[in-house]
Write a protein that holds these residues in place. Structure first.
Motif: not given
Length: 231
Positions: A206-231
């Motif tokens: 049950l936690y494997e999809p939790v881990l996968l989802s959190l990793r993808r959300l973390a990637q999106a957050e870090e991408s926004n910090r670096r490349f999103g210019e605050g979008s």
């Protein structure tokens, strides 16, 4: 409780419960008369575990039965019992199994392909475990579905033109080391014995999809910090 109440509390239709009983996924209830049986909280818990394995884990009934046999194997010590139950779970990513064709039509149908890339990936994965200080002997590594999946993933990265290094993998390994502590801490909240083994299996699935989802959300957050210019 009677089967009707077991069905109501679990959300599983009575016809499905009867099927699980016939297939040996659920222990028979206490016989009341020739046509009726009584079930308890253990049946309810096991039924929920079976549903997690089949619905969330997407595993066939026969595989779920094998996992449950390992869960109930009281001949093993506690560590071995948890390991046997979790290792009985099917590979989460069968298409990355080592020694298989990278462009096979469907997972599970790949033809073995002798490949130096796989051998190099196995050496890389072995070095990773050694540097992490994880005490897997060569025999244990060879038997571990997770190790085989790791080797296959490293080989697939190499073939795809995105090779990884042990240094890259160490960052993931150190995070996984901490996750292992969190997992075992959660398992220890349950009473020792079968209950903890069931928890290990359920939480792995049950936690494997939790881990996968959190990793993808973390990637999106870090991408926004670096490349999103605050979008």
């Amino acid at each position: 409780m009677r089967m009707a109440e077991l069905s109501e509390r679990s959300g599983v239709p009575t016809a499905t419960i009867k099927y699980y009983l016939r297939e040996g996924l659920l222990r028979p209830g206490r016989r009341i008369n020739a046509t009726q049986a009584a079930y308890d909280e253990e049946h309810l818990r096991r039924l929920r575990l079976v549903r997690a394995l089949i619905q969330v884990g997407r595993m066939p009934v026969a595989t779920a039965r094998e996992v449950l046999v390992a869960v109930e194997d009281e001949s093993l010590d506690h560590h071995s019992r948890i390991g046997a139950a979790v290792w009985s779970l099917p590979d989460a990513f069968p298409s990355t199994a080592p020694g298989t064709a990278p462009d096979a039509a469907a997972p599970g149908t790949e033809a073995p392909v002798p490949d130096a890339t796989v051998e190099a990936a196995e050496q890389q994965a072995t070095e990773l475990l050694v540097r992490l200080g994880w005490g897997f002997g060569s025999a244990a590594r060879g038997e571990s579905p997770a190790f085989r999946t790791l080797v296959g993933a490293i080989a697939a990265l190499e073939r795809s033109g995105y090779p990884t290094t042990v240094e890259d993998l160490l960052a993931y390994g150190r995070c996984a080391d901490q996750l292992g502590v969190v997992d075992i801490d959660m398992i220890e909240r349950y009473e020792p014995g079968t209950r903890q083994v069931e928890a290990a299996v359920a939480k792995t699935v049950l936690y494997e999809p939790v881990l996968l989802s959190l990793r993808r959300l973390a990637q999106a957050e870090e991408s926004n910090r670096r490349f999103g210019e605050g979008s």
